[in-house]
Structures are given as structure tokens and as C-alpha cells.
Design a protein around this motif. Sequence first.
Motif, mmCIF file in Angstrom:
data_model
loop_
_atom_site.group_PDB
_atom_site.id
_atom_site.type_symbol
_atom_site.label_atom_id
_atom_site.label_comp_id
_atom_site.label_asym_id
_atom_site.label_seq_id
_atom_site.Cartn_x
_atom_site.Cartn_y
_atom_site.Cartn_z
ATOM 1 N N ASN A 99 1.326 7.052 -6.425
ATOM 2 C CA ASN A 99 0.244 8.027 -6.603
ATOM 3 C C ASN A 99 0.753 9.447 -6.420
ATOM 4 O O ASN A 99 0.345 10.362 -7.155
ATOM 5 C CB ASN A 99 -0.879 7.742 -5.603
ATOM 6 N N ASP A 100 1.642 9.637 -5.450
ATOM 7 C CA ASP A 100 2.206 10.963 -5.218
ATOM 8 C C ASP A 100 3.194 11.347 -6.315
ATOM 9 O O ASP A 100 3.292 12.515 -6.702
ATOM 10 C CB ASP A 100 2.909 11.003 -3.851
ATOM 11 N N ARG B 236 2.237 1.849 -3.458
ATOM 12 C CA ARG B 236 1.217 2.418 -4.337
ATOM 13 C C ARG B 236 0.980 3.890 -4.003
ATOM 14 O O ARG B 236 0.763 4.714 -4.896
ATOM 15 C CB ARG B 236 -0.077 1.605 -4.239
ATOM 16 N N SER B 237 1.005 4.203 -2.701
ATOM 17 C CA SER B 237 0.833 5.602 -2.299
ATOM 18 C C SER B 237 1.979 6.455 -2.825
ATOM 19 O O SER B 237 1.777 7.597 -3.274
ATOM 20 C CB SER B 237 0.759 5.707 -0.772
ATOM 21 N N ASP C 35 -3.796 7.991 -13.777
ATOM 22 C CA ASP C 35 -4.975 7.425 -13.139
ATOM 23 C C ASP C 35 -4.582 6.314 -12.167
ATOM 24 O O ASP C 35 -3.665 5.538 -12.428
ATOM 25 C CB ASP C 35 -5.923 6.863 -14.207
ATOM 26 N N GLU C 36 -5.292 6.217 -11.063
ATOM 27 C CA GLU C 36 -4.973 5.216 -10.038
ATOM 28 C C GLU C 36 -5.149 3.797 -10.569
ATOM 29 O O GLU C 36 -4.451 2.874 -10.148
ATOM 30 C CB GLU C 36 -5.855 5.429 -8.812
ATOM 31 N N ASP C 37 -6.079 3.609 -11.497
ATOM 32 C CA ASP C 37 -6.271 2.278 -12.087
ATOM 33 C C ASP C 37 -5.024 1.833 -12.845
ATOM 34 O O ASP C 37 -4.707 0.633 -12.875
ATOM 35 C CB ASP C 37 -7.473 2.284 -13.035
ATOM 36 N N GLU D 17 1.017 12.192 -10.205
ATOM 37 C CA GLU D 17 -0.293 12.786 -9.933
ATOM 38 C C GLU D 17 -1.162 12.845 -11.192
ATOM 39 O O GLU D 17 -2.390 12.899 -11.102
ATOM 40 C CB GLU D 17 -0.110 14.190 -9.358
ATOM 41 N N GLU E 167 0.828 -1.195 0.000
ATOM 42 C CA GLU E 167 0.000 0.000 0.000
ATOM 43 C C GLU E 167 0.871 1.257 0.000
ATOM 44 O O GLU E 167 0.564 2.245 -0.669
ATOM 45 C CB GLU E 167 -0.922 -0.006 1.224
ATOM 46 N N ILE F 185 -1.929 2.651 -12.061
ATOM 47 C CA ILE F 185 -0.949 2.263 -11.047
ATOM 48 C C ILE F 185 -1.278 0.885 -10.482
ATOM 49 O O ILE F 185 -0.383 0.054 -10.286
ATOM 50 C CB ILE F 185 -0.900 3.323 -9.934
ATOM 51 N N ASP F 186 -2.556 0.632 -10.227
ATOM 52 C CA ASP F 186 -2.954 -0.693 -9.739
ATOM 53 C C ASP F 186 -2.636 -1.778 -10.766
ATOM 54 O O ASP F 186 -2.197 -2.880 -10.404
ATOM 55 C CB ASP F 186 -4.449 -0.712 -9.423
#
Length: 273
Positions: free
Chosen positions: A140-141, A136-137, A147-149, A144, A133, A151-152
Motif C-alpha cells: 500500500n505504501d 500488504r501495508s 487501489d487497495e482492492d 499509493e 498484513e 493489492i488484496d
Amino acid sequence: MTERFIGKLILAWLAALILAGIGTVYTPFSLVEIAGVIGMLGTLGILAIQVHNTSNNRVEPEDAGEYVDGTDRSDTSDDVVNGDGDGTSTEHDVGATEGLSATERRVQNELIRESYRRFTEQPFTFWPSPQGERLRSYLNDEFEDVDEDVIDKVWRFSKDDGFFKRRPGKRSLTITPTTLWRAKELGEELLLDDAVQDEILDVLLQSYRSDPTYPRVDRDELIEAVGRSSDVVDHNLWLLREKGYVETQAYINSSDGGYSEAEITKLGRQVSQ
């Protein structure tokens, strides 16, 4: 021989018999003699054509961007263009996950770099489940605009492709040697050295020969015997453990390296001797 090739031979001999029948009218030779000569010539011709076709079928893979072994030819140039690496190849060529877009590859490259940096701080410590987690955070930072999808998806593909592995029976995870080789291709400086690994195995082998009932070597003693820095010894010992050549033990009051003692395995002894 293939069915197609056998079919060609049968047709050639039938044609030879027909021509031989016609030839007996105008020559003194028998049907069998004429058919034999024509059939032999026809067979030789078919063989020559077969060899020619086979040689012409040996072409390069359709995708000129891939090696036969599946490594990506375009990856090195992509690193140069995007500033993702030093543009050099290693003895362990590990490209990015196939099928990733340019943005996804950029995210994965940073994931590999950051994972390796965290690994260098303490190689023998398995990351607890929340570590994923936190990674992933971090992404995300760092991205920016992504899209978060995405990164997942990169995180999931990276695990499936063997850049990470879970501890047997546990939820914690760590990187694999594949991540190290990829990190090197992306410009990270590895502390791995074959000579250091050989020295580690020699020290552990001598300990085993001295006392097979308790062949373990204390971490501090191992570092002193090898004569290299603790980081160099720890990193190379970690790789030896991944290969199955050594085992490590960690106790509650273990040293900073994440292990207290090390010993050579049966496989390690076979390699060293």
C-alpha cells in the motif's frame, strides 16, 4: 478408426459396387473383381486424405504468447520493458499469475521481490500471521496510486498460485521455492548452488552412517564442514528441506539461522547414494 472414417469407407465400397455393376457391361471382368479393385483404390485414397488432414491439424496454440506447458512467453519481454528483471530465463520458468493486468503484475512482482528479501534475512523462520498484513501495508505504501482492492486481489492470487504456503496446523506462512525461481527471473540473486546442496547431503549422510541412532549435525558444524558462508548453507539447506531431503530441529536457544540441527531423511539418503 473414428466413426467418420468408417462412414467414408462404407460409402467408398458402395460406390465401388455400383461402378463395378456398370463395368461388367463393358468389360470381361466379373463384378467381384471390378468391385475389389475400385474398393481398394478408394480405401487408399481415403487413407491418404485422412493422413493429410491429420498433419495439417497440428498447428501451434492459438495464443502465441503461451508455451504448451503454460508458461508465459511475453513475461520476459514484459520484464525488459518495465525494468522488472534481467530478461533472462532460468531452469525453473515461473511466470506471473495468469490473467493479471499490467498494474496487477507490477504489484505482484514487487510482492515477490520483497518477500524474497525478507526470506533472505532468516530462511527457516515462518512468518506469523500478521506478516501478511505487513506485506500488504508495504505494498500500500509502495503503490499509493493503486487501489487497495487490487493489492488484496494480487495477494490472494499469489497465495492460490503457490507463491506462499501455510505451516501445517498453524496460521503462520512462508514463501515456497516457486517464489525463489520467480524472484530470480525478476533480477534477485539467489544463493542456491547444486554443488553446495550435494556437499550438505554428503556431510549429513556421513553422519548418518557413523551413528544412525543420532544422525543430527549441529548447524555450526555443518557450516564448517561445507566450507561456505552461513547464508549460503542456510539457503541451500532450506531448499533441501523443501524437497524432503533433510529435516531440521530448532530449540528455544537456537542459533541465528532459525534451526539448531539438521539430519538427512530416507529420501535424502536414496538420492545421495
